[in-house]
Every structure is written in structure tokens, then in C-alpha cells.
Design a protein around this motif. Structure first.
Motif, PDB file in Angstrom:
ATOM      1  N   ILE A 258       0.842  -1.198   0.000  1.00 38.13           N
ATOM      2  CA  ILE A 258       0.000   0.000   0.000  1.00 38.13           C
ATOM      3  C   ILE A 258       0.879   1.250   0.000  1.00 38.13           C
ATOM      4  CG2 ILE A 258      -1.649   1.351   1.368  1.00 38.13           C
ATOM      5  CD1 ILE A 258      -2.919  -1.024  -0.031  1.00 38.13           C
ATOM      6  N   GLU A 259       1.928   1.246   0.806  1.00 33.77           N
ATOM      7  CA  GLU A 259       2.851   2.390   0.822  1.00 33.77           C
ATOM      8  C   GLU A 259       3.512   2.574  -0.537  1.00 33.77           C
ATOM      9  OE1 GLU A 259       6.745   4.055   3.297  1.00 33.77           O
ATOM     10  OE2 GLU A 259       6.185   1.942   3.420  1.00 33.77           O
ATOM     11  N   ASP A 260       3.937   1.471  -1.167  1.00 30.00           N
ATOM     12  CA  ASP A 260       4.542   1.566  -2.499  1.00 30.00           C
ATOM     13  C   ASP A 260       3.546   2.134  -3.508  1.00 30.00           C
ATOM     14  OD1 ASP A 260       6.945   0.603  -1.673  1.00 30.00           O
ATOM     15  OD2 ASP A 260       6.828  -1.320  -2.706  1.00 30.00           O
ATOM     16  N   GLY A 261       2.298   1.685  -3.413  1.00 31.98           N
ATOM     17  CA  GLY A 261       1.280   2.195  -4.316  1.00 31.98           C
ATOM     18  C   GLY A 261       1.072   3.689  -4.153  1.00 31.98           C
ATOM     19  N   PHE A 262       1.158   4.169  -2.914  1.00 29.51           N
ATOM     20  CA  PHE A 262       1.037   5.607  -2.663  1.00 29.51           C
ATOM     21  C   PHE A 262       2.226   6.359  -3.248  1.00 29.51           C
ATOM     22  CE2 PHE A 262       2.543   9.012   0.198  1.00 29.51           C
ATOM     23  CZ  PHE A 262       1.567   9.967  -0.059  1.00 29.51           C
ATOM     24  N   ARG A 263       3.425   5.836  -3.020  1.00 33.10           N
ATOM     25  CA  ARG A 263       4.617   6.533  -3.493  1.00 33.10           C
ATOM     26  C   ARG A 263       4.657   6.633  -5.012  1.00 33.10           C
ATOM     27  NH1 ARG A 263       8.770   7.250   0.485  1.00 33.10           N
ATOM     28  NH2 ARG A 263       9.951   8.174  -1.229  1.00 33.10           N
ATOM     29  N   LEU A 264       4.039   5.700  -5.704  1.00 27.71           N
ATOM     30  CA  LEU A 264       4.045   5.718  -7.167  1.00 27.71           C
ATOM     31  C   LEU A 264       2.777   6.330  -7.760  1.00 27.71           C
ATOM     32  CD1 LEU A 264       5.744   2.331  -8.078  1.00 27.71           C
ATOM     33  CD2 LEU A 264       6.740   4.607  -8.000  1.00 27.71           C
ATOM     34  N   GLU A 350      -7.097  -6.390  -0.741  1.00 29.37           N
ATOM     35  CA  GLU A 350      -8.146  -6.202  -1.741  1.00 29.37           C
ATOM     36  C   GLU A 350      -7.944  -4.904  -2.513  1.00 29.37           C
ATOM     37  OE1 GLU A 350     -11.712  -6.508   0.506  1.00 29.37           O
ATOM     38  OE2 GLU A 350     -11.578  -8.700   0.727  1.00 29.37           O
ATOM     39  N   VAL A 351      -7.570  -3.839  -1.806  1.00 32.45           N
ATOM     40  CA  VAL A 351      -7.310  -2.573  -2.481  1.00 32.45           C
ATOM     41  C   VAL A 351      -6.060  -2.670  -3.354  1.00 32.45           C
ATOM     42  CG1 VAL A 351      -6.671  -0.152  -2.116  1.00 32.45           C
ATOM     43  CG2 VAL A 351      -8.515  -1.173  -0.772  1.00 32.45           C
ATOM     44  N   ALA A 352      -5.030  -3.352  -2.846  1.00 32.31           N
ATOM     45  CA  ALA A 352      -3.805  -3.516  -3.633  1.00 32.31           C
ATOM     46  C   ALA A 352      -4.088  -4.271  -4.923  1.00 32.31           C
ATOM     47  CB  ALA A 352      -2.744  -4.238  -2.812  1.00 32.31           C
ATOM     48  N   MET A 353      -4.933  -5.292  -4.845  1.00 31.94           N
ATOM     49  CA  MET A 353      -5.266  -6.057  -6.051  1.00 31.94           C
ATOM     50  C   MET A 353      -6.030  -5.204  -7.049  1.00 31.94           C
ATOM     51  SD  MET A 353      -6.300  -9.754  -4.392  1.00 31.94           S
ATOM     52  CE  MET A 353      -6.688 -10.470  -5.979  1.00 31.94           C
ATOM     53  N   GLU A 354      -6.860  -4.289  -6.548  1.00 32.34           N
ATOM     54  CA  GLU A 354      -7.679  -3.463  -7.415  1.00 32.34           C
ATOM     55  C   GLU A 354      -6.914  -2.301  -8.032  1.00 32.34           C
ATOM     56  OE1 GLU A 354     -11.591  -0.496  -7.049  1.00 32.34           O
ATOM     57  OE2 GLU A 354     -10.995  -1.769  -5.367  1.00 32.34           O
ATOM     58  N   LYS A 355      -5.963  -1.708  -7.265  1.00 32.26           N
ATOM     59  CA  LYS A 355      -5.361  -0.457  -7.709  1.00 32.26           C
ATOM     60  C   LYS A 355      -3.841  -0.478  -7.861  1.00 32.26           C
ATOM     61  CE  LYS A 355      -9.036   2.541  -6.045  1.00 32.26           C
ATOM     62  NZ  LYS A 355      -9.361   3.820  -5.356  1.00 32.26           N
ATOM     63  N   ALA A 359      -1.776  -2.178 -11.981  1.00 33.84           N
ATOM     64  CA  ALA A 359      -1.287  -0.950 -12.610  1.00 33.84           C
ATOM     65  C   ALA A 359      -0.690  -1.290 -13.974  1.00 33.84           C
ATOM     66  CB  ALA A 359      -0.239  -0.281 -11.730  1.00 33.84           C
ATOM     67  N   PRO A 360      -0.846  -0.407 -14.962  1.00 34.56           N
ATOM     68  CA  PRO A 360      -0.381  -0.720 -16.327  1.00 34.56           C
ATOM     69  C   PRO A 360       1.070  -1.157 -16.397  1.00 34.56           C
ATOM     70  CG  PRO A 360      -1.736   1.254 -16.353  1.00 34.56           C
ATOM     71  CD  PRO A 360      -1.556   0.894 -14.906  1.00 34.56           C
ATOM     72  N   GLU A 361       1.970  -0.467 -15.649  1.00 31.95           N
ATOM     73  CA  GLU A 361       3.386  -0.834 -15.735  1.00 31.95           C
ATOM     74  C   GLU A 361       3.661  -2.209 -15.141  1.00 31.95           C
ATOM     75  OE1 GLU A 361       3.372   2.087 -12.141  1.00 31.95           O
ATOM     76  OE2 GLU A 361       2.086   1.536 -13.821  1.00 31.95           O
ATOM     77  N   VAL A 362       2.799  -2.645 -14.215  1.00 32.27           N
ATOM     78  CA  VAL A 362       2.944  -3.992 -13.649  1.00 32.27           C
ATOM     79  C   VAL A 362       2.461  -5.029 -14.649  1.00 32.27           C
ATOM     80  CG1 VAL A 362       2.211  -5.541 -11.808  1.00 32.27           C
ATOM     81  CG2 VAL A 362       2.700  -3.144 -11.283  1.00 32.27           C
TER      82      VAL A 362
END
Length: 454
Positions: A258-264, A350-355, A359-362
Motif C-alpha cells: 500500500i505504501e509503495d502504491g502511494f509513493r508511485l 483487496e485494495v492492492a489487487m484493485e489499484k 497498474a499498467p506498468e505492472v
């Protein structure tokens, strides 16, 4: 029948009859940690995917940084639990730090067997075994666990193989880690084929070792006294500390992804606080400290640390509450699923899987990585099979391509092994051990997409 801590904490090193090391500045379990750190397989994790493959960001975590973080959490969990276990059982010649060191070493190595591109790489090997033109016929010619090892390829099983066979291959037992650490490392203490049965429980979810490594794990299981679940197949109850190792991994990736998702930029600050704050007690101290922190990145780091701490405390309490059931092999679920904040922790994934994970780059790079892995498997397996069958009469292309495979992944004298299963294992060892960047580079070369110096 129940397991006992004195045996579960065995310091015996796999592959050696030498007595445990005497006292000194480092314990046997701390030496396990050091041996893993100085292994080449551990070093290669710096270029293996955690979530964002081949990321250009200098912030994003790799398998290496994730493993180090999980190791820190595992050490804390093990030490905290060990303090109470020692008092309960009046264990002598054991220190709480021994529990912590075992968990830290097992966590450090928990992803060491992952192929390039993370779970996409595992899927790539499975897909090759099930559907590739050559791979399918090749794998389906095998039987039982030898066949299932590839149809359900598992990075955890590859990790056990790396620790006990591939690293320091001239040593019986590979790195010769203690049996306690190897048992705690093995989240899934079973072979890949169980005679068609579908046992329940988290410990049977996947396989933890390949058919070739069955004997090595059985030696570990016997030494630490794991309970055998099935007399006909290689299937045991987990080592109790394996539950803490799994929890440390789960806590880290759920919270830190989740933190990584925020940073990116895939999650906003308000989204993160809505996820993290319900996991924390609404205390004036947390509000005061959060208000005094400048910058949203620093605020998220503070919340992340607090969430991990709360999860650690709850997992420790559940582990101690269920200790008797764990020792008897009756408890067989993820600890994180049983804590009071289980629902809130599940919301993170669940949020990580959704957002985040989509992610496109993933998705773009993991899709390409899927192709890289399956193509490399298909090409190199055909090459070693042709060399094994025809020798000097093999095609010039195969005789040239086989030179790209390091000698240790072929066989004695640099010739492919005679046994078809062994040949498959060694090519899987070769490809799954690659870094993301090397796998892409080799793929480009063998397919002619790019040429050296071009």
C-alpha cells in the motif's frame, strides 16, 4: 501426539554430523542468517520483482528489500513469542533470541526460490508445462510428483532446493542450515502429489519441496519432530514457527505494498489513511504525532510503522493462545486470518489487487515476463534433450545453444543428465535463478531480438 520445543529448536545442520557450535559471539541460528546473506541466490534478489518489475524508481522495493523487512518483523515476532514459550515450558539452554533468529533467517530466505517476474514467473513455468508444444508432452511423460512438480511449479519448493542443494553444491545439504531454520522456512511441508487427495489447511495449500528433494526434507522433519499427516505420502504438519514466518511476510507485503502504491501515485493520501487508521487505536498520542509530521510521505511512513507494530502484537497474542493446538498440529490456518483486525488487514490486499497489482506498468511487464519465461523453458529444454539423445550428432544450433547453460545446470562433465526428470529440474534451476534483467537479456539474444554489440 504433540511436537515439543526442545526438538523443534534443533541446531543440527542438514548434511553434517558435526555437533552444534559451542557458545560464542554468534549462535547457530545467527550463523544461518549470515550464510543466507552471503549466498549468491540472496544477492540476486536485488533484481527480482516484488510488485513493480524492472522499475526505474529508486524507491520501489525488490524481493531483496522485502525479504529484509520481513526478516526484521519475523525476528520481532519470534523473540516476543519465545519469551513466553520459554517461561511456559521452562526451557533450559534456550534464549528468546533463538526463536527470533530462526524466524529472521527463515524470513530472509522465504522468497529466495522465486523465479524472475515474481508470481508471473511461476505462472510462466506452469503454463509452459501445461500448454507449450514441447513442454506439455515432455512433462506429461513423467508420473506422480515428478510431473506435478512442474505442472504446479512453486517458488517455495525451489527455495528449499536452493538452500539445501544448489548453494554450496559440493556440500551435502547445501548451505547446511540448521534443521530448525529449514523447517520454519517450509510453509508447505508436503510433496506435490498426494495420491489424488485434497487435504484442507494452509499447510497443504502448495508443495514445499520437489520429488528429488523428498529425502532432504524428510531428514529435516524427522530431526525436528514434525508430525506426519499421511503415512503413504510425504506430508507433515508445519513447524509452529513457520506460522510466524508466514505472518511476517503477510504483514509486510499487505502493509508495504500500500505504501509503495502511494509513493508511485496509484493511491492517494486520503485512501491510505482510510485503510491504515482503522488498524490503529484512536489515541491522542498518534493524532498528536501525526499532526507534527510534515509531508504526506512521512505521515504514511509513520502510519505504516504503527500498523505493522499493531499487527505484530496481535499475531503474537494469537500464536501464544493457540500454542497447544499448533504443537499438536490441530491449528492449520494463517495467523493473520484469526486476529481481531483480520478484516481490516484483508482490506489492504483487496485494495492492492484493485489499484496496485493491476497498474499498467505492472501488467505490461509481467505479461512480457510471462512470455520470456515460457520461451526460455521451451528452447533450453529441447536443446538439452537433443544433446542427451544425440550427443555429437545433435544439430549445430543445439550444440551452440547448450554453451549458454552453465555447467552446473547440465551434469557431470558438462553433459546433460540421462534422467529426463533431472534434466527438467536443472533447466528450471537455471531459469528460475535468473534475475529479471538477465532473463530479458538472454531472451532477446536467443530469439534474435538483439545481438551482443548491436
Amino acid at each position: 501426539m504433540s511436537m515439543n520445543w526442545s526438538q523443534l529448536l534443533s541446531r543440527k545442520r542438514l548434511g553434517t554430523s558435526a555437533a552444534p557450535s559451542p557458545g560464542g559471539s554468534r549462535t547457530d541460528f545467527q550463523r544461518d542468517f549470515d550464510r543466507i546473506v552471503f549466498s549468491s541466490a540472496f544477492r540476486r534478489m536485488q533484481d527480482k520483482t516484488q510488485v513493480f518489475p524492472l522499475s526505474q524508481s529508486d524507491y520501489v522495493r525488490t524481493r531483496l528489500t522485502h525479504s529484509l523487512e520481513a526478516s526484521c518483523v519475523g525476528r520481532t515476532l519470534g523473540t516476543l513469542a519465545g519469551e513466553t514459550v520459554i517461561r511456559r515450558h521452562r526451557l533450559e539452554e534456550v534464549d528468546a533470541s533463538d526463536f527470533g533468529a530462526i524466524c529472521a533467517a527463515a524470513c530472509l530466505a522465504h522468497d529466495i526460490g522465486n523465479p524472475p517476474f515474481g508470481h508471473s514467473g511461476e505462472d510462466g513455468i506452469r503454463h509452459w508445462a501445461e500448454t507449450a508444444a514441447y513442454g506439455r508432452s515432455r512433462v506429461h511423460a513423467l508420473r506422480y510428483s515428478e510431473r506435478e512438480d512442474f505442472l504446479h511449479f512453486e517458488g517455495n519448493a525451489q527455495g528449499f532446493r536452493i538452500l539445501t542443494r544448489l548453494q554450496s553444491p559440493d556440500n551435502p545439504g547445501g548451505l547446511q542450515l540448521t534443521c530448525a531454520t529449514l523447517a520454519a522456512f517450509t510453509k508447505y511441508p508436503r510433496e506435490s502429489w498426494l495420491g489424488g487427495s485434497r487435504p484442507g489447511g494452509i499447510g497443504a495449500k502448495k508443495q514445499g519441496f520437489f520429488a528429488e528433494d523428498h529425502g532432504l526434507f524428510e531428514e529435516v522433519a524427522d530431526e525436528v519432530g514434525l508430525i506426519r499427516r499421511n503415512p503413504m505420502n510425504a506430508y507433515w504438519c508445519r513447524h509452529p514457527l513457520a506460522f510466524l514466518v508466514e505472518a511476517a511476510d503477510d504483514i509486510c507485503y499487505r502493509v508495504i505494498d500500500i505504501e509503495d502504491g502511494f509513493r508511485l501515485g496509484h493511491l492517494g493520501y486520503d485512501e491510505v489513511t482510510e485503510l491504515f487508521c482503522p488498524l490503529l487505536k484512536d489515541t491522542p498520542d498518534i493524532k498528536r504525532r501525526l499532526a507534527g509530521i510534515e509531508g504526506r510521505k512521512a505521515k504514511v511512513e509513520f502510519l505504516r510503522a504503527k500498523v505493522i507494530n499493531e499487527a505484530v502484537n496481535q499475531v503474537r497474542e494469537l500464536f501464544l493462545d493457540e500454542e497447544e493446538a499448533l504443537l499438536a498440529g490441530r491449528y492449520d490456518d494463517e495467523l493473520l486470518a484469526g486476529i481481531p483486525l483480520a478484516r481490516e488487514m484483508q482490506a489492504l490486499i483487496e485494495v492492492a489487487m484493485e489499484k496496485v497489482y493491476c497498474a499498467p506498468e505492472v501488467v505490461e511487464i509481467e505479461t512480457a515476463g510471462f512470455q520470456v519465461i515460457t520461451e526460455l523453458m521451451e528452447r533450453f529444454v529441447q536443446v538439452v534433450d537433443e544433446i542427451a539423445d544425440k550427443g555429437a550428432a545433435a544439430s549445430a544450433k543445439s550444440r551452440m545453444t547448450v554453451r549458454l547453460i552453465p555447467a552446473q545446470f547440465l551434469g557431470p562433465g558438462g553433459r546433460p543428465a540421462a534422467d529426463p526428470y533431472t534434466r527438467l529440474l536443472r533447466i528450471t534451476d537455471f531459469i528460475s535463478g535468473m534475475t529479471d534483467s538477465y532473463a530479458v537479456s538472454l531472451y532477446k539474444k536467443v530469439t534474435g531480438i538483439s545481438l551482443p554489440g548491436g
